[in-house]
Write a protein that holds these residues in place. Structure first.
Motif, short mmCIF file in Angstrom:
data_model
loop_
_atom_site.label_atom_id
_atom_site.label_comp_id
_atom_site.label_asym_id
_atom_site.label_seq_id
_atom_site.Cartn_x
_atom_site.Cartn_y
_atom_site.Cartn_z
N TYR A 243 -45.34 27.87 2.58
CA TYR A 243 -44.88 27.87 1.19
C TYR A 243 -46.02 28.29 0.24
O TYR A 243 -45.78 29.03 -0.72
N THR A 262 -41.22 28.39 -5.11
CA THR A 262 -41.86 28.23 -3.80
C THR A 262 -43.02 27.25 -3.86
O THR A 262 -43.24 26.47 -2.93
N CYS A 266 -43.78 23.74 -1.76
CA CYS A 266 -45.04 23.36 -1.14
C CYS A 266 -45.40 21.93 -1.55
O CYS A 266 -45.80 21.11 -0.71
#
Length: 308
Positions: A243, A262, A266
């Motif tokens: 990620y 994204t 993470c």
């Protein structure tokens, strides 16, 4: 089962019972021929294997079952050793090195992975240089001849990706990245991909290499493969990095909405794992790479989502 695997296990039993090779083979096969079986130069006939098993007091049919069980345990221990090296768990590595160095391996693939892991440990602990490490791993897989082969094993693929990581020769790294990409496009040419988490390490190294060379589309593709494998097989191995690298690639491409989504993923992975050292490490990386305050970014993102 490979003939060499069977011979390796017979040799392991012989050694554990303190029987010399001369006594073990006497009247059954010449010592020279026996050593050919061990090296894989010749296949051992069933009749010879049966007589050697009998000399050890083991029935051949039972021996085959023992070999499979021992091979599985051997692989489990080698995987544990390799993971300890990759995760820099030096105490665990040291406790296992002596065991493996004195072991007669049953499966040559397990020995290759052990030697590969040992070479990385020697590099991490400054006992070898990068160039020495690269050469050791080239020798393990008969590089560059391996690049001409159609089919390779997963271990060979992992070792190729490590050369990609450590080699300073751009000709090496370009050839290896192109070859690994071909194998990924047709995984039927790779023996042993299955559910192995270690396959993610290959994708991780390819993504990192691609990022260093500003191939951001490739970064996204490799990371997407890694993310899908994690979801499919229900493990988290390197998911945070996948990620993180994807977010960084989108950021470099100027696709800000995708980068933000994204990066939040993470964050969610890091929080799910709950490893504070890892959280601190990624927070520092993200602050530097994205020129943001990661904690403030997350708070702001969720506030905006609530308002929408």
């Amino acid at each position: 089962m490979k003939s060499q695997d069977l011979c390796g296990y017979l040799e392991r039993l012989r050694s554990s019972r303190n029987i010399s090779q001369e006594i073990f083979t006497n009247g059954i096969v010449s010592l020279r021929q026996y050593r050919r079986y061990l090296s894989g130069e010749s296949d051992i006939p069933f009749q010879v294997a049966d007589k050697l098993s009998e000399r050890l007091g083991v029935q051949t049919i039972n021996l085959l079952g023992e070999i499979e069980a021992t091979r599985f345990e051997e692989k489990r221990k080698v995987d544990k050793f390799y993971n300890s090296v990759v995760n820099n768990s030096k105490d665990d590595v040291l406790s296992m090195i002596t065991y493996f160095e004195n072991l007669q391996f049953i499966d040559p693939e397990n020995k290759v992975l052990f030697l590969h892991g040992l070479s990385l440990y020697m590099l991490i602990t400054d006992q070898d240089t990068r160039s020495v490490t690269v050469q050791k791993n080239k020798d393990l897989i008969a590089y560059p001849a391996i690049l001409k082969r159609t089919i390779i094993t997963l271990n060979e693929m992992v070792i190729l990706s490590s050369i990609l990581d450590y080699s300073d020769d751009p000709n090496d790294t370009q050839e290896i990245s192109e070859k690994l990409k071909q194998y990924l496009e047709n995984r039927s040419f790779v023996i042993g991909t299955g559910h192995e988490p270690i396959f993610n390490l290959v994708l991780f190294r390819l993504a990192r290499y691609s990022g260093k060379n500003s191939l951001f589309g490739d970064v996204i593709n490799y990371c997407t493969m890694g993310i899908e494998r994690n979801h499919s097989h229900k493990f988290y191995y390197l998911l945070d990095y996948f990620y993180y690298y994807t977010a960084l690639a989108y950021y470099r491409l100027g696709e800000m909405e995708k980068y933000q989504v994204t990066l939040i993923k993470c964050f969610n992975v890091l929080q799910t794992e709950g490893n504070q050292k890892k959280i601190d490490k990624f927070t520092l990386l993200i602050n530097q790479d994205f020129n943001i305050n990661f904690k403030e970014f997350v708070v702001s993102y969720y506030q905006n989502q609530t308002q929408e």
